[in-house]
Scaffold this motif. Structure first.
Motif, PDB file in Angstrom:
ATOM      1  N   VAL A 114      40.545  22.572  36.240  1.00 36.06           N
ATOM      2  CA  VAL A 114      40.894  24.351  36.170  1.00 36.06           C
ATOM      3  C   VAL A 114      41.082  24.790  34.932  1.00 36.06           C
ATOM      4  N   GLN A 115      40.021  25.501  34.722  1.00 34.14           N
ATOM      5  CA  GLN A 115      39.996  26.160  33.482  1.00 34.14           C
ATOM      6  C   GLN A 115      41.021  27.566  33.237  1.00 34.14           C
ATOM      7  N   GLY A 116      41.604  27.692  32.180  1.00 34.98           N
ATOM      8  CA  GLY A 116      42.431  28.777  31.965  1.00 34.98           C
ATOM      9  C   GLY A 116      41.911  29.952  31.863  1.00 34.98           C
ATOM     10  N   LEU A 117      42.585  31.067  32.298  1.00 33.77           N
ATOM     11  CA  LEU A 117      42.038  32.604  32.128  1.00 33.77           C
ATOM     12  C   LEU A 117      43.156  33.157  31.313  1.00 33.77           C
ATOM     13  N   TYR A 118      42.535  34.064  30.264  1.00 31.46           N
ATOM     14  CA  TYR A 118      43.101  34.770  29.405  1.00 31.46           C
ATOM     15  C   TYR A 118      43.035  36.171  29.472  1.00 31.46           C
ATOM     16  N   SER A 119      43.901  36.975  29.310  1.00 36.28           N
ATOM     17  CA  SER A 119      43.985  38.454  29.365  1.00 36.28           C
ATOM     18  C   SER A 119      43.090  39.091  28.646  1.00 36.28           C
ATOM     19  N   ARG A 120      42.643  38.281  27.430  1.00 32.85           N
ATOM     20  CA  ARG A 120      41.404  39.064  26.694  1.00 32.85           C
ATOM     21  C   ARG A 120      40.229  39.135  27.603  1.00 32.85           C
ATOM     22  N   LEU A 121      40.169  38.571  28.554  1.00 29.98           N
ATOM     23  CA  LEU A 121      38.726  38.718  29.339  1.00 29.98           C
ATOM     24  C   LEU A 121      38.992  39.929  30.134  1.00 29.98           C
ATOM     25  N   TRP A 122      40.063  40.498  30.223  1.00 34.24           N
ATOM     26  CA  TRP A 122      40.177  41.980  30.814  1.00 34.24           C
ATOM     27  C   TRP A 122      40.771  42.875  29.955  1.00 34.24           C
ATOM     28  N   GLY A 123      40.936  42.603  28.665  1.00 34.32           N
ATOM     29  CA  GLY A 123      41.495  43.259  27.676  1.00 34.32           C
ATOM     30  C   GLY A 123      40.555  44.619  27.300  1.00 34.32           C
ATOM     31  N   SER A 124      41.237  45.507  26.253  1.00 33.01           N
ATOM     32  CA  SER A 124      40.337  46.595  25.804  1.00 33.01           C
ATOM     33  C   SER A 124      39.849  46.481  24.416  1.00 33.01           C
ATOM     34  N   GLY A 125      40.018  45.502  24.065  1.00 28.94           N
ATOM     35  CA  GLY A 125      39.678  45.204  22.487  1.00 28.94           C
ATOM     36  C   GLY A 125      39.990  46.208  21.534  1.00 28.94           C
ATOM     37  N   SER A 126      39.164  46.975  20.838  1.00 25.50           N
ATOM     38  CA  SER A 126      39.219  48.037  20.098  1.00 25.50           C
ATOM     39  C   SER A 126      39.202  49.253  20.703  1.00 25.50           C
ATOM     40  N   LEU A 127      38.931  49.455  22.076  1.00 22.76           N
ATOM     41  CA  LEU A 127      39.233  50.728  22.763  1.00 22.76           C
ATOM     42  C   LEU A 127      40.547  50.903  23.060  1.00 22.76           C
ATOM     43  N   PRO A 128      40.862  52.167  23.190  1.00 21.15           N
ATOM     44  CA  PRO A 128      42.475  52.557  23.602  1.00 21.15           C
ATOM     45  C   PRO A 128      42.957  51.646  24.524  1.00 21.15           C
ATOM     46  N   ALA A 129      44.248  51.319  24.501  1.00 18.06           N
ATOM     47  CA  ALA A 129      44.817  50.202  25.436  1.00 18.06           C
ATOM     48  C   ALA A 129      44.946  50.512  26.805  1.00 18.06           C
TER      49      ALA A 129
END
Length: 486
Positions: A207-222
């Motif tokens: 079972v692979q982990g999931l990370y909040s960056r997969l649904w993060g905003s990156g350089s877009l406004p948070a």
């Protein structure tokens, strides 16, 4: 002048302020600057940004992400030629020196493992689907199967990252965040982008982990990042008031905090302050809207029955699919469901059967429920994982048991609703489901097609970051898959 004020005004503060003004210029078709005050309210855009094309077929998206890499050979891409090739080596002309994972690199052979599952044709379209998905098979005429999807990454983390954000490198904005930034929201009392992580699934290995960056905003406004809803307890963490704080007290606290933040925003122009104000106001409104949204007891028995027996169990895929339908019905712009456990390096027949049992009836129920409510035409459903699986076996091979390795060269994804042509099978692979032979579709093309159905030109949707204009589809060419559009 205080040192902190100097740095904020003349140093880092000036940089982020310039970034904020760049966003304002980019979002306006006329190039006119938006006022700082307007950025403090998370309201739908009043003008069409320059990247919208006015031809939106979908208003909302439900993205069903099967984390781990579902086996296209055992689900949607039958290869009858291999049935008589059990345990024979995959021809070197097919593999053609393509890279394999470190887990397979040590094998001396690449023995073919034909699928043990029967395939049948269904619907007027005659789409071939595995016996593992009897419920989904009954709605194939609503679905476009894309059998020629390929990606750049061979390992889970970069493959999930590129599918979700358009880049293998972590830290880029996710597709849901891009949609939120690009066309805004439809309901000011709920987030534009909601993420539902399934807490229960059948597969318990790899079972692979999931990370909040997969649904993060990156350089877009948070404010555009995905908001995760919890399967149990309070749906959104820290949303409830603590003991002794009622709604009236909370309102007074927020009013004071807003006034202080507004003063600070006017002084230094940091766009993150505007985001903070908007998110605090959104959280206050969500205290009323979220409990009603997540209360499935309001759904009649015949509707819950569409999603299967696990629909009333929080954290299951079925429960989350019904939640997703309620969310798009309330005009949430983008809902993404992550279901784990699809990484089948061994004991695939048993594990895959369980995974399909988790999702089969709920996928059908979601399509039918949206259709009977008149929502399917304007809601795009996307199903898929980060890559496919190999025809050759990994590890021990028997007549009834095998495992498959990661395979980035081809996999199957499907779409339904939202202006997608139903009853379509697009793209082909070779006799071993190893190489794309017709109509290749890169994962960038999948993202471009999703944006297109929402009325967004993926070539124009951009955001300035570190001196570059970043895009969901990156700097390489991406194409809308027009042959699957209605």
């Amino acid at each position: 002048m205080k040192r902190r004020d100097f740095v904020n005004t003349c140093g880092l503060g000036a940089i982020v302020s310039a970034s904020m003004m760049n966003e304002a210029f980019s979002a306006s078709p006329s190039g006119a600057r938006k006022s700082t005050a307007s950025s403090t309210v998370d309201s739908p855009q009043t003008q069409s940004p320059r990247w919208t094309n006015g031809s939106a077929r979908a208003k909302r998206v439900i993205y069903l992400f099967m984390a781990g890499g579902p086996s296209q050979i055992d689900l949607f891409d039958p290869k009858p030629v291999t049935l008589g090739m059990f345990d024979k080596d995959l021809p070197s002309s097919i593999r053609n020196g393509q890279r394999v994972t470190n887990m397979t690199a040590g094998q001396s052979r690449f023995p073919i493992a034909p699928s043990i599952f029967r395939f049948s044709k269904h619907g007027q379209s005659g789409a071939e689907v595995s016996e593992l998905l009897p419920h989904l098979s009954s709605v194939v005429d609503e679905i476009a199967f894309v059998k020629s999807v390929h990606t750049d990454a061979i390992n889970h983390d970069p493959a999930k990252t590129i599918l979700c954000t358009g880049s293998q490198l972590p830290g880029m904005a996710s597709i849901g965040a891009w949609v939120s930034y690009g066309i805004g929201g439809l309901n000011e009392n709920l987030p534009n982008y909601i993420v539902l992580n399934c807490a229960k699934w059948s597969g318990k290995v790899n079972v692979q982990g999931l990370y909040s960056r997969l649904w993060g905003s990156g350089s877009l406004p948070a404010k555009h990042q995905g908001i995760t809803f919890q399967p149990t307890g309070t749906p959104v963490l820290f949303l409830d008031n603590p003991p002794g704080v009622n709604r009236s007290v909370r309102r007074r606290m927020l009013d004071l905090t807003r006034d202080l933040n507004q003063h600070h925003l006017q002084a230094i122009g940091d766009p993150q302050i505007a985001t903070t104000i908007a998110q605090q106001e959104m959280a206050y409104r969500m205290q009323d809207s979220v409990p009603e949204l997540t209360d499935l007891s309001q759904e009649p028995d015949h509707v819950r029955a569409l999603y299967g027996p696990e629909v009333d169990e929080p954290g299951t895929f079925a429960h989350n699919c019904l939640l997703a339908r309620r969310m798009v019905e309330k005009d949430v712009r983008f809902v993404q469901i992550f279901h784990r456990g699809w990484d089948h390096h061994g004991n695939l027949p048993s594990n895959l059967r369980g995974q399909c049992g988790d999702i089969d009836e709920a996928c059908k129920g979601l399509i039918l429920d949206l259709k009977q409510r008149g929502l399917l035409d304007e809601t795009l459903i996307v199903w898929g994982g980060e890559f496919g699986r190999t025809i050759f076996c990994q590890g021990k091979l028997t007549q009834n048991n095998y495992g498959r390795d990661h395979h980035p060269r081809c996999t199957t994804m499907w779409m339904a609703g939202g202006g997608i042509k139903g009853g379509v099978s697009y793209g082909k692979t070779d006799d071993f489901s190893y190489n794309v032979t017709e109509n290749p579709v890169h994962v960038r093309d999948i993202n471009a097609t999703i944006l297109h159905q929402l009325g967004i030109d993926h070539n124009l949707l951009s955001f300035p970051s570190n001196g570059l204009e970043t895009r969901l589809t990156g700097v390489e060419e991406a194409f809308v898959v027009k042959d699957i559009l209605a």
